[in-house]
Design an enzyme around this catalytic site. Structure first.
Site, PDB file in Angstrom:
ATOM      1  N   ASP A  53     -14.802  -3.805   0.779  1.00 51.32           N
ATOM      2  CA  ASP A  53     -14.269  -3.583   2.120  1.00 51.32           C
ATOM      3  C   ASP A  53     -15.445  -3.382   3.064  1.00 51.32           C
ATOM      4  O   ASP A  53     -16.294  -2.511   2.826  1.00 51.32           O
ATOM      5  CB  ASP A  53     -13.370  -2.352   2.142  1.00 51.32           C
ATOM      6  CG  ASP A  53     -12.262  -2.442   1.097  1.00 51.32           C
ATOM      7  OD1 ASP A  53     -11.752  -3.555   0.879  1.00 51.32           O
ATOM      8  OD2 ASP A  53     -11.920  -1.405   0.504  1.00 51.32           O
ATOM      9  N   ASP A  60       0.856  -1.183   0.000  1.00 50.95           N
ATOM     10  CA  ASP A  60       0.000   0.000   0.000  1.00 50.95           C
ATOM     11  C   ASP A  60       0.897   1.240   0.000  1.00 50.95           C
ATOM     12  O   ASP A  60       1.847   1.321   0.785  1.00 50.95           O
ATOM     13  CB  ASP A  60      -0.897   0.024   1.234  1.00 50.95           C
ATOM     14  CG  ASP A  60      -1.876  -1.149   1.275  1.00 50.95           C
ATOM     15  OD1 ASP A  60      -1.966  -1.874   0.258  1.00 50.95           O
ATOM     16  OD2 ASP A  60      -2.545  -1.322   2.300  1.00 50.95           O
TER      17      ASP A  60
END
Length: 246
Positions: free
Chosen positions: A130, A7
């Protein structure tokens, strides 16, 4: 498949704790880590542009393009973060990415994104869902880098995209992400059982090798692992061996 995750915020590899941009650990620049993972035998790497996910105007396009060039053809790249239109998808695929991860835009603009599944190969598109898990019957989808909660339930968005040939889903329990508190194995058992035609990738919280065996037994097609590799809790080779031996 074991899929290491990187990330990126402001050109650096970070891990967020439960999706909070205020609680991040910095691991340095991405190219050396990317090369390290490839040397360790990674067949696919999951890249997330967190700046782009938070605000598409801040996408790190040049860096992402460079990382894809550094990686292919030695390893495949799965990339997400701030993708908002078909041109974004096309540019990333043409630059060498294997799969494009669609998150917030798939929730906020379903009519548009469903057309992408007709225009592009559905195998090149991945739906990132998510979720905040409140109970087995209340699993709310979050968007915009997990900063906002939608009104959609997990099963609603899956069913929406099953009508256009959805093949791949990354499902993340936000409460587990970046915590090393263990994966939500019952979640993946449930969704793999309900939608056996979809290749699910588990994401969030893996901290022990035994979880890899449990997740594969649950039916997932892949496991995205971030912090456990970054913190050297176990290696890609050890994780891959657990996956193959299950």
């Amino acid at each position: 498949m074991i899929i290491p995750a990187l990330d990126i915020i402001n050109g650096n590899i970070v891990r967020l704790y439960q999706g909070s941009y205020r609680m991040q650990t910095n691991y340095g620049e991405p190219i050396s880590l990317l090369k390290k993972y490839i040397q360790q035998g990674s067949k696919m790497i999951h890249l997330v542009d967190l700046d782009g996910a938070k605000n598409p105007l801040n996408r790190q396009s040049l860096l992402i393009s460079q990382l894809i060039k550094e990686t292919t053809p030695l390893s495949k790249i799965q990339i997400g973060g701030g993708i908002r239109n078909a041109t974004d998808v096309e540019i990333l695929l043409e630059s060498g990415a294997t799969r494009i991860v669609l998150g917030s835009v798939a929730v906020t603009q379903p009519k548009t994104v469903k057309k992408w599944f007709e225009y592009f190969d559905p195998n090149a598109l991945v739906l990132a869902i998510d979720i905040h898990v409140y109970s087995k019957k209340n699993r709310k989808v979050a968007i915009y880098g997990w900063q906002k909660e939608s009104n959609l339930q997990l099963e609603q968005i899956i069913e929406e995209y099953c009508t256009v040939g959805l093949k791949h889903i990354i499902c993340t329990d936000i409460s587990k992400d970046g915590t090393l508190l263990g994966s939500n194995i019952s979640l993946y058992q449930s969704i793999c059982h309900c939608w056996p035609q979809i290749s699910f990738q588990a994401s969030g919280g893996v901290n022990k090798l035994i979880e890899i065996s449990k997740l594969r037994s649950a039916g997932v097609a892949g496991i995205i692992i971030g912090r456990a590799f970054l913190d050297n809790i176990f290696t890609i080779d050890e994780a891959t061996s657990c996956w193959q031996n299950e």
